[in-house]
Design a protein around this motif. Sequence first.
Motif, PDB file in Angstrom:
ATOM      1  N   HIS A 299       5.462  10.293   6.591  1.00  0.00           N
ATOM      2  CA  HIS A 299       5.595   8.424   6.097  1.00  0.00           C
ATOM      3  C   HIS A 299       4.961   7.277   7.197  1.00  0.00           C
ATOM      4  N   THR A 300       4.692   6.217   6.520  1.00  0.00           N
ATOM      5  CA  THR A 300       4.883   5.530   7.352  1.00  0.00           C
ATOM      6  C   THR A 300       5.786   4.832   7.620  1.00  0.00           C
TER       7      THR A 300
ATOM      8  N   THR B 133       6.323   4.121   2.545  1.00  0.00           N
ATOM      9  CA  THR B 133       5.945   5.071   2.047  1.00  0.00           C
ATOM     10  C   THR B 133       6.819   6.108   0.932  1.00  0.00           C
TER      11      THR B 133
ATOM     12  N   ALA C 221      -1.729   2.997   4.886  1.00  0.00           N
ATOM     13  CA  ALA C 221      -0.734   3.708   4.666  1.00  0.00           C
ATOM     14  C   ALA C 221      -0.979   5.063   4.773  1.00  0.00           C
TER      15      ALA C 221
ATOM     16  N   SER D 256       0.353   8.760   3.761  1.00  0.00           N
ATOM     17  CA  SER D 256       1.482   9.903   3.579  1.00  0.00           C
ATOM     18  C   SER D 256       1.242  11.514   3.208  1.00  0.00           C
TER      19      SER D 256
ATOM     20  N   SER E 181       9.257   7.306  -1.712  1.00  0.00           N
ATOM     21  CA  SER E 181       9.594   7.725  -3.289  1.00  0.00           C
ATOM     22  C   SER E 181      11.107   7.787  -3.494  1.00  0.00           C
TER      23      SER E 181
ATOM     24  N   THR F 226       0.993  -1.326   0.167  1.00  0.00           N
ATOM     25  CA  THR F 226      -0.254  -0.327   0.169  1.00  0.00           C
ATOM     26  C   THR F 226       0.944   1.001  -0.222  1.00  0.00           C
ATOM     27  N   GLY F 227       1.586   1.555   0.608  1.00  0.00           N
ATOM     28  CA  GLY F 227       2.637   2.407   0.824  1.00  0.00           C
ATOM     29  C   GLY F 227       3.835   2.758  -0.233  1.00  0.00           C
TER      30      GLY F 227
ATOM     31  N   ILE G 250       0.646   4.388  -2.196  1.00  0.00           N
ATOM     32  CA  ILE G 250       0.694   6.059  -2.485  1.00  0.00           C
ATOM     33  C   ILE G 250       2.006   6.848  -2.661  1.00  0.00           C
ATOM     34  N   ALA G 251       3.373   6.197  -1.902  1.00  0.00           N
ATOM     35  CA  ALA G 251       4.419   7.238  -2.806  1.00  0.00           C
ATOM     36  C   ALA G 251       4.367   7.616  -4.805  1.00  0.00           C
TER      37      ALA G 251
END
Length: 258
Positions: free
Chosen positions: A239-240, A252, A110, A112, A254, A16-17, A20-21
């Motif tokens: 962030h998670t 999360t 997650a 962010s 990137s 999931t993170g 999201i990123a």
Amino acid sequence: MVEIKTSREVAAMGVTGAFIAGLLDDLEGLAKPGVNLLDLEHRARDLIAERGASSCYWDYAPSFGRGPFRNVICLSVNDAVLHGLPHSYTLRDGDLLSMDIAVSIDGWVADSARSVIVGTARAEDVHLIEATERALAAGISAAVPGNRLGDISAAIGAVATSYGYSVNTEFGGHGLGRTMHEDPHVPNMGRAGRGLKLRPGLTLALEPWLASGTDKIVYDPDGWTIRSADGSRTAHSEHTIAVTDGRALVLTASNGQL
């Protein structure tokens, strides 16, 4: 109750993170002068639907909001810092935009947030965003077994104050996993050596947010959008993370970021 996650559950949150990123990367690339906030909202909706994910924000109705929230992302501009309700606003050169999103994939959440400058950057805005990012990095570095929750809060607050900003503790980080908000609460200022002892499998969303002129906040008439009380510019980074046997995992992260 604080829930400790298994390595498999942490890995699921990492899926999931990563999504999201990528979503925030996509929206950051779109955040240009002339783009409407609702364009970003609808792009986020499309990406969530394409992935088969679900928004943690849609229909969210906490005690502090005028709910339910009927959007999938919080978009906060300039003096707005948290829970920005997407609306028809066209981004202008020099705007400071904070984007905050939480989604669930296969039952694992997650969360962010990222602040970006639209078009031409002002030095004071760069400084403000940098303060939130470095405070976040300090909090993550403190999230190791044997430390306590207060060590994370103290690390975040120490960086914020070193940059010359005061810290609001009404809203801060939190646990998460199956739901967006779980125990414990993680203030952005605290005393080292106090609070919950950190253990591997503890998953947290750390989110320092700052205003350049005050730690006081006001609410918009929409009941959601939170602004600096003095109208000064604001920034928010989140962030998670998962506590491990060594350094915390940033779920999360990137490209080019923590």
